[in-house]
Scaffold this motif. Structure first.
Motif, PDB file in Angstrom:
ATOM      1  N   TYR A   1       1.016  -1.621   0.010  1.00 12.84           N
ATOM      2  CA  TYR A   1       0.061  -0.017  -0.082  1.00 12.84           C
ATOM      3  C   TYR A   1       0.536   1.258   0.182  1.00 12.84           C
TER       4      TYR A   1
ATOM      5  N   PRO B   1      -3.000   5.322   0.533  1.00 14.38           N
ATOM      6  CA  PRO B   1      -4.334   4.479   0.678  1.00 14.38           C
ATOM      7  C   PRO B   1      -4.224   3.607   2.396  1.00 14.38           C
ATOM      8  N   ALA B   2      -3.229   3.086   2.632  1.00 13.60           N
ATOM      9  CA  ALA B   2      -3.055   2.366   3.715  1.00 13.60           C
ATOM     10  C   ALA B   2      -3.550   3.107   5.431  1.00 13.60           C
TER      11      ALA B   2
ATOM     12  N   LYS C   1      -6.970   2.125   4.483  1.00 10.03           N
ATOM     13  CA  LYS C   1      -8.055   1.201   4.466  1.00 10.03           C
ATOM     14  C   LYS C   1      -7.603   1.496   5.836  1.00 10.03           C
TER      15      LYS C   1
END
Length: 196
Positions: free
Chosen positions: A154, A158-159, A162
């Protein structure tokens, strides 16, 4: 560990008191004298290393405030063209044009990202600040979870998306969170983590 809440990201001295990677990063930047060389462009080190979520593939990202692209290209080329894997690119096809200089120094990847925007208003800095605030709320488990997601491929934003179950464009969503006060952000972070 030093308290990230009590230092200024524009002053690199905090890296000297960090972990081994941060101390090595300080040594590399100091050896290159890069922040002094770029001083007139208001450089700031951003990304994962300042906020201690770097992984083995992390590089040193420096943002700059640049209005004269041609002059900046000539200046950085004169300084860094002899470095390994030196590369320069100008991107004019996006909403905000930007310039990127890449090179390697002592097995470190460095990237200089330049835009005609004050550095503290650039997304790279803004993302780092809100990510830092989120990490302070999450504590050591949050740091560990983000590093694990990054090790699994990732990208940073985006990490975070999430981990916090953010829908939509993670880059835009994090900038929305940046505008929240500490109480709003804290409530959101705790709620998102408790529903995981």
């Amino acid at each position: 560990m030093f308290d990230l809440n009590k230092h200024d990201f524009t002053n690199l001295s905090y890296l000297q008191y960090g972990n081994g990677t941060q101390q090595r990063a300080y040594s590399i930047l100091h050896s290159l004298n890069i922040m002094e060389l770029l001083h007139s462009f208001n450089p700031i080190l951003v990304g994962t290393i300042p906020i201690d979520i770097h992984v083995s593939s992390s590089d040193l990202d420096i943002i700059c405030e640049v209005y004269d692209v041609e002059a900046f290209m000539q200046f950085t080329t004169s300084l860094f063209q002899n470095m390994d894997q030196y590369h320069y690119a100008v991107h004019t096809d996006s909403e905000q044009p930007y310039t990127v200089v890449n090179f390697q120094y002592e097995n470190w990847e460095l990237e200089i990202f330049a835009q005609p925007i004050p550095t503290k208003r650039q997304n790279g800095y803004r993302h780092m600040i809100v990510e830092h605030r989120i990490l302070q709320l999450l504590g050591s488990d949050g740091y560990r979870a983000i590093r694990e997601l990054k090790e699994n491929g990732y990208k940073t934003e985006p990490a975070f998306a999430k981990l916090l179950q953010l829908e939509g464009d993670p880059y835009k969503r994090l900038l929305e969170l940046e505008e929240w006060d500490e109480e709003q952000l804290s409530q959101f972070v705790m709620q998102s983590r408790s529903s995981n």
